[in-house]
Scaffold this motif. Structure first.
Motif, PDB file in Angstrom:
ATOM      1  N   THR A 179      78.651   2.401  -9.419  1.00  0.00           N
ATOM      2  CA  THR A 179      80.598   2.928  -8.593  1.00  0.00           C
ATOM      3  C   THR A 179      80.119   4.760  -8.075  1.00  0.00           C
ATOM      4  OG1 THR A 179      80.122   4.056 -11.068  1.00  0.00           O
ATOM      5  CG2 THR A 179      81.310   2.247 -11.317  1.00  0.00           C
ATOM      6  N   SER A 180      78.571   5.069  -8.566  1.00  0.00           N
ATOM      7  CA  SER A 180      78.846   6.426  -8.187  1.00  0.00           C
ATOM      8  C   SER A 180      78.121   6.389  -7.088  1.00  0.00           C
ATOM      9  CB  SER A 180      78.077   6.689  -9.000  1.00  0.00           C
ATOM     10  OG  SER A 180      78.105   8.867  -8.336  1.00  0.00           O
ATOM     11  N   ALA A 181      78.018   6.615  -5.460  1.00  0.00           N
ATOM     12  CA  ALA A 181      77.303   6.361  -4.781  1.00  0.00           C
ATOM     13  C   ALA A 181      76.326   7.926  -4.017  1.00  0.00           C
ATOM     14  CB  ALA A 181      78.017   6.908  -3.209  1.00  0.00           C
ATOM     15  N   LEU A 182      77.144   8.860  -4.624  1.00  0.00           N
ATOM     16  CA  LEU A 182      76.003  10.168  -5.590  1.00  0.00           C
ATOM     17  C   LEU A 182      74.657   9.861  -6.496  1.00  0.00           C
ATOM     18  CD1 LEU A 182      75.747  13.433  -4.664  1.00  0.00           C
ATOM     19  CD2 LEU A 182      77.768  13.834  -6.511  1.00  0.00           C
ATOM     20  N   ALA A 183      75.178   9.274  -7.077  1.00  0.00           N
ATOM     21  CA  ALA A 183      74.440   9.547  -8.350  1.00  0.00           C
ATOM     22  C   ALA A 183      73.108   8.588  -7.592  1.00  0.00           C
ATOM     23  CB  ALA A 183      74.379   8.924  -9.523  1.00  0.00           C
ATOM     24  N   LEU A 184      73.198   7.468  -6.865  1.00  0.00           N
ATOM     25  CA  LEU A 184      72.277   6.940  -6.307  1.00  0.00           C
ATOM     26  C   LEU A 184      72.108   7.018  -4.994  1.00  0.00           C
ATOM     27  CD1 LEU A 184      74.587   3.412  -6.491  1.00  0.00           C
ATOM     28  CD2 LEU A 184      72.876   4.159  -7.549  1.00  0.00           C
TER      29      LEU A 184
END
Length: 308
Positions: A179-184
């Motif tokens: 869900t979190s593109a930032l975290a990936l």
């Protein structure tokens, strides 16, 4: 004069042991785990813990049964467990997570010889098998920050109207780790800096989806932020054992993944195409390697019809 010893490749060695590489991958996966815990609550940690412990246990038992040296210390089973958890919804029954761990470790990995010899990414293959077997449980999405379980649709079903910022931060329904593109992206940058992965596959894969989505009239930004694209491109399409060796091969592999992902998303019956695309290209990897292998130094190609 001493004996002249010839050994098989590789002849260039590195200090990067498997356990060190896997440790870096685990570290890179942690931002997504933090995001999943914030968005979906403590059960995200429970699902991840069950997958990791199951994968480690199945690896230990399978190596024991096969009377082979145990490999749980190389941390590859831990990475598989985390990736499998990231491909599951937070509501998944824990017994299904255990089945997925068995498929990933025993069927896909150990039955083909163990780490480095599997034909496809174990976690990704397990996700596809679970989806085919338990479709209802595998598509039971919930709203982020919901105190009670509230069913919701994945953003991929209405990609054109999805909130771009929410997709980037992870405030959307979906699997735990996608869900979190930032975290990936944070994890991906760490892996590139540590030289664990090359940016060729992730950049080409994501770039292909962006360009093709734009050409076919879909929102390209939302397409690359939604679903499992970032997770797949950074952490699963870069698996050493199941992707091509050469740079040219990596470009072909990543372009194929992007092309199939867009085709399935826009024209297929299933809104997500990342898992199927990577698995299909995994199967083509031996052919891609053969087609792009480097010519041995000093060897000239024999012209057709030339005299012997």
């Amino acid at each position: 004069m001493g004996n002249f010893v010839v050994t098989p490749s590789p002849h260039i060695t590195s200090n990067n042991k498997t356990s060190i590489i896997m440790r870096d991958v685990v570290i890179a996966l942690m931002p997504a785990l933090v995001a999943a815990n914030v968005v979906f609550g403590i059960r995200a940690l429970l699902v991840t813990a069950v997958c990791v412990l199951s994968c480690v246990l199945f690896e230990y038992l399978s190596r024991l049964v096969m009377k082979k040296e145990n490999t749980i210390s190389d941390l590859s089973a831990v990475v598989t467990g985390v990736l499998l958890a990231y491909n599951l919804p937070v509501t998944i029954p824990l017994w299904i997570a255990v089945i997925g761990s068995f498929i990933a470790i025993v069927v896909v990995k150990q039955m083909f010889g163990g780490i480095g010899q599997n034909f496809a990414n174990p976690a990704l293959t397990a996700r596809i098998v679970l989806f085919a077997s338990f479709a209802v449980h595998m598509t039971n999405w919930v709203e982020p920050f919901a105190v009670d379980t509230v069913s919701s649709a994945t953003p991929l079903l209405d990609i054109e109207h999805a909130d771009t910022l929410a997709l980037f931060l992870g405030n959307v329904p979906g699997c735990l780790g996608e869900t979190s593109a930032l975290a990936l992206l944070i994890g991906g940058v760490y892996l590139v800096i540590r030289k664990v992965i090359s940016p060729v596959i992730p950049v080409t894969y994501i770039g292909t989806v962006f360009v093709l989505s734009y050409l076919f009239g879909s929102d390209p930004v939302n397409q690359i932020l939604a679903g499992g694209l970032m997770l797949g491109a950074i952490f699963m399409a870069t698996d050493y054992a199941t992707t091509p060796i050469t740079t040219k091969g990596k470009l072909i592999f990543a372009f194929g993944c992007g092309l199939m992902t867009v085709a399935i998303r826009l024209y297929g019956a299933y809104p997500e195409g990342v898992s199927f695309s990577i698995l299909f290209m995994n199967l083509l990897t031996p052919l891609i390697d053969r087609a792009t292998k480097a010519k041995p130094f000093g060897v000239e190609k024999v012209r057709k019809g030339a005299e012997k």
